[in-house]
Design an enzyme around this catalytic site. Structure first.
Site, PDB file in Angstrom:
ATOM      1  N   ASP A   1       0.829  -1.208   0.000  1.00 54.64           N
ATOM      2  CA  ASP A   1       0.000   0.000   0.000  1.00 54.64           C
ATOM      3  C   ASP A   1       0.864   1.258   0.000  1.00 54.64           C
ATOM      4  O   ASP A   1       1.990   1.253   0.503  1.00 54.64           O
ATOM      5  CB  ASP A   1      -0.927  -0.025   1.228  1.00 54.64           C
ATOM      6  CG  ASP A   1      -2.080   0.955   1.089  1.00 54.64           C
ATOM      7  OD1 ASP A   1      -2.386   1.382  -0.045  1.00 54.64           O
ATOM      8  OD2 ASP A   1      -2.684   1.306   2.123  1.00 54.64           O
TER       9      ASP A   1
ATOM     10  N   HIS B   1       2.364   3.328  -9.040  1.00 56.03           N
ATOM     11  CA  HIS B   1       2.135   1.918  -9.341  1.00 56.03           C
ATOM     12  C   HIS B   1       3.293   1.339 -10.167  1.00 56.03           C
ATOM     13  O   HIS B   1       3.723   0.209  -9.942  1.00 56.03           O
ATOM     14  CB  HIS B   1       0.811   1.730 -10.094  1.00 56.03           C
ATOM     15  CG  HIS B   1      -0.398   2.157  -9.305  1.00 56.03           C
ATOM     16  ND1 HIS B   1      -0.582   1.797  -7.986  1.00 56.03           N
ATOM     17  CD2 HIS B   1      -1.479   2.911  -9.637  1.00 56.03           C
ATOM     18  CE1 HIS B   1      -1.726   2.315  -7.548  1.00 56.03           C
ATOM     19  NE2 HIS B   1      -2.286   3.007  -8.534  1.00 56.03           N
TER      20      HIS B   1
ATOM     21  N   ARG C   1     -12.433   2.253  -7.641  1.00 52.67           N
ATOM     22  CA  ARG C   1     -11.576   3.394  -8.014  1.00 52.67           C
ATOM     23  C   ARG C   1     -11.995   3.957  -9.370  1.00 52.67           C
ATOM     24  O   ARG C   1     -12.700   3.293 -10.132  1.00 52.67           O
ATOM     25  CB  ARG C   1     -10.124   2.930  -8.075  1.00 52.67           C
ATOM     26  CG  ARG C   1      -9.629   2.523  -6.702  1.00 52.67           C
ATOM     27  CD  ARG C   1      -8.138   2.346  -6.685  1.00 52.67           C
ATOM     28  NE  ARG C   1      -7.743   2.044  -5.304  1.00 52.67           N
ATOM     29  CZ  ARG C   1      -6.515   2.129  -4.843  1.00 52.67           C
ATOM     30  NH1 ARG C   1      -5.535   2.498  -5.645  1.00 52.67           N
ATOM     31  NH2 ARG C   1      -6.258   1.855  -3.579  1.00 52.67           N
TER      32      ARG C   1
ATOM     33  N   LEU D   1      10.695 -20.692  -4.951  1.00 53.53           N
ATOM     34  CA  LEU D   1       9.815 -19.753  -4.248  1.00 53.53           C
ATOM     35  C   LEU D   1       8.482 -19.754  -4.981  1.00 53.53           C
ATOM     36  O   LEU D   1       8.452 -19.790  -6.209  1.00 53.53           O
ATOM     37  CB  LEU D   1      10.436 -18.344  -4.294  1.00 53.53           C
ATOM     38  CG  LEU D   1       9.566 -17.160  -3.850  1.00 53.53           C
ATOM     39  CD1 LEU D   1       9.359 -17.189  -2.330  1.00 53.53           C
ATOM     40  CD2 LEU D   1      10.205 -15.825  -4.239  1.00 53.53           C
TER      41      LEU D   1
ATOM     42  N   SER E   1      -8.081  -4.795   5.323  1.00 51.54           N
ATOM     43  CA  SER E   1      -8.712  -4.483   4.030  1.00 51.54           C
ATOM     44  C   SER E   1      -9.142  -5.734   3.247  1.00 51.54           C
ATOM     45  O   SER E   1      -8.905  -5.832   2.033  1.00 51.54           O
ATOM     46  CB  SER E   1      -7.775  -3.611   3.179  1.00 51.54           C
ATOM     47  OG  SER E   1      -7.517  -2.381   3.833  1.00 51.54           O
TER      48      SER E   1
HETATM   49  C1  IPE Z   1      -5.440  -2.755  -0.116  1.00 52.17           C
HETATM   50  O1  IPE Z   1      -5.101  -1.417  -0.296  1.00 52.17           O
HETATM   51  C2  IPE Z   1      -5.415  -3.470  -1.421  1.00 52.17           C
HETATM   52  C3  IPE Z   1      -4.130  -3.556  -2.091  1.00 52.17           C
HETATM   53  C4  IPE Z   1      -2.964  -3.138  -1.694  1.00 52.17           C
HETATM   54  C5  IPE Z   1      -4.172  -4.226  -3.359  1.00 52.17           C
HETATM   55  P1  IPE Z   1      -6.203  -0.272  -0.405  1.00 52.17           P
HETATM   56  O2  IPE Z   1      -5.447   0.984  -0.549  1.00 52.17           O
HETATM   57  O3  IPE Z   1      -7.175  -0.614  -1.464  1.00 52.17           O
HETATM   58  O4  IPE Z   1      -6.914  -0.376   1.024  1.00 52.17           O
HETATM   59  P2  IPE Z   1      -7.848   0.664   1.768  1.00 52.17           P
HETATM   60  O5  IPE Z   1      -8.914   1.089   0.794  1.00 52.17           O
HETATM   61  O6  IPE Z   1      -6.987   1.835   2.167  1.00 52.17           O
HETATM   62  O7  IPE Z   1      -8.361  -0.055   2.966  1.00 52.17           O
HETATM   63  C1  IPE Z   2      -1.661   0.191  -3.357  1.00 49.38           C
HETATM   64  O1  IPE Z   2      -1.421   1.554  -3.367  1.00 49.38           O
HETATM   65  C2  IPE Z   2      -1.885  -0.369  -4.744  1.00 49.38           C
HETATM   66  C3  IPE Z   2      -3.272  -0.763  -5.034  1.00 49.38           C
HETATM   67  C4  IPE Z   2      -4.277  -0.738  -4.202  1.00 49.38           C
HETATM   68  C5  IPE Z   2      -3.522  -1.224  -6.372  1.00 49.38           C
HETATM   69  P1  IPE Z   2      -2.608   2.613  -3.375  1.00 49.38           P
HETATM   70  O2  IPE Z   2      -2.969   2.898  -4.785  1.00 49.38           O
HETATM   71  O3  IPE Z   2      -3.712   2.161  -2.508  1.00 49.38           O
HETATM   72  O4  IPE Z   2      -1.882   3.865  -2.741  1.00 49.38           O
HETATM   73  P2  IPE Z   2      -2.495   4.905  -1.693  1.00 49.38           P
HETATM   74  O5  IPE Z   2      -2.995   4.103  -0.522  1.00 49.38           O
HETATM   75  O6  IPE Z   2      -3.591   5.620  -2.399  1.00 49.38           O
HETATM   76  O7  IPE Z   2      -1.333   5.773  -1.338  1.00 49.38           O
HETATM   77 MG    MG Z   3      -4.112   2.404  -0.512  1.00 45.58          MG
END
Ligand code: IPE
Ligand code: IPE
Ligand code: MG
Length: 250
Positions: A24, A41, A75, A135, A196
């Protein structure tokens, strides 16, 4: 089949056998640099490469990465489609390298929602790397812990016609990650301290580790810090500390 942490006590390990990560903070990493979220990303894929390498070097057997949750469809459409494209390019670029390094790839989640081309790429990559042993990297895509429990429950019921009472042992083989032991260490980057809807069933006795570091900045050294924290913990699985100490001496 691996024994579950609630039906048998797993052995104590210095290096976690299975690490599961919520990657995250990509968006915030990019925003902090005045870049579009997608740049985070893209950088996040590079961090994956480093962590996969580190796991091979450290002797971790299973690495599970949360790449896209069942809730991430909420999203903006452009971000979702960019993430899909990135997934396709990462598969195109990385699978040969993984195969050369004896790494098995699994993609876990409800894949039916992905377009046919992506589904075909995924199953080709899984077939190609199926016999690799160094792995196992599991990428959770359109994965949700509740989805997993419900799909496993449906399969368990179908496999046991007429049965009205079920046990954990009957459910376990139908879970999406039945091929792996439960995670020893769970890591979430990006500062949030929540699950999450990740591996709800499998995290029952995992050690939890949260770090402020955004995923694109998560390095081999960051992984070592997390493993270091894991090594300081006493995993008791319901027993007392004295019991644990005497089993470890034996
Ligand atoms: C959890 O991250 C999912 C992934 C990293 C793929 P999110 O950014 O979607 O989680 P929330 O919405 O903050 O809980
Ligand atoms: C995690 O990073 C990647 C995915 C959920 C795909 P985020 O995109 O949730 O990044 P933040 O939480 O908005 O910084
Ligand atoms: Mg996030």
């Amino acid at each position: 089949m691996f024994k579950s942490s609630t039906t048998a006590i797993p052995e104590a390990l210095a290096v976690p056998r299975h690490i599961a990560i919520i990657m995250d903070g990509n968006g915030r990493w990019a925003t902090k640099r005045l870049l579009p979220r997608v740049a985070g990303h893209v950088k996040g894929v590079e961090a994956v490469r480093g962590v996969v390498e580190a796991c091979v070097e450290r002797g971790v057997e299973y690495l599970t990465l949360f790449a896209f949750s069942s809730e991430n469809w909420r999203r903006p459409a452009e971000e979702v489609s960019l993430l899909m494209r990135l997934f396709v390019t990462a598969l195109e670029r990385e699978v040969a390298k993984m195969h050369a390094n004896n790494i098995r790839l699994k993609v876990v989640g409800d894949l039916s929602r992905f377009d046919a081309k992506l589904q075909e790429m995924i199953s080709a990559a899984e077939r190609r790397t199926a016999n690799n042993t160094r792995l196992t990297v599991s990428v959770c895509a359109n994965y949700g812990g509740r989805w997993d429990i419900m799909q496993a429950t449906s399969k368990m019921v179908a496999a046991n016609p007429g049965v009205l009472e079920y046990t954990e042992e009957m459910l376990a083989p139908h879970l999406a990650m039945a091929y792996a032991p439960e995670p020893d260490l769970f890591i979430r980057t990006g500062g949030e301290e929540r699950i999450s809807n990740f591996l709800l069933w499998q995290l029952a006795y995992s050690e939890l580790y949260f770090t402020q570091t955004y995923w694109p900045d998560f390095s081999k050294a960051s992984l070592d810090e997390a493993i270091g924290s894991f090594q300081q913990r006493e995993r008791r699985f319901g027993q007392t500390g004295d019991q644990v100490a005497s089993t470890n001496k034996a």
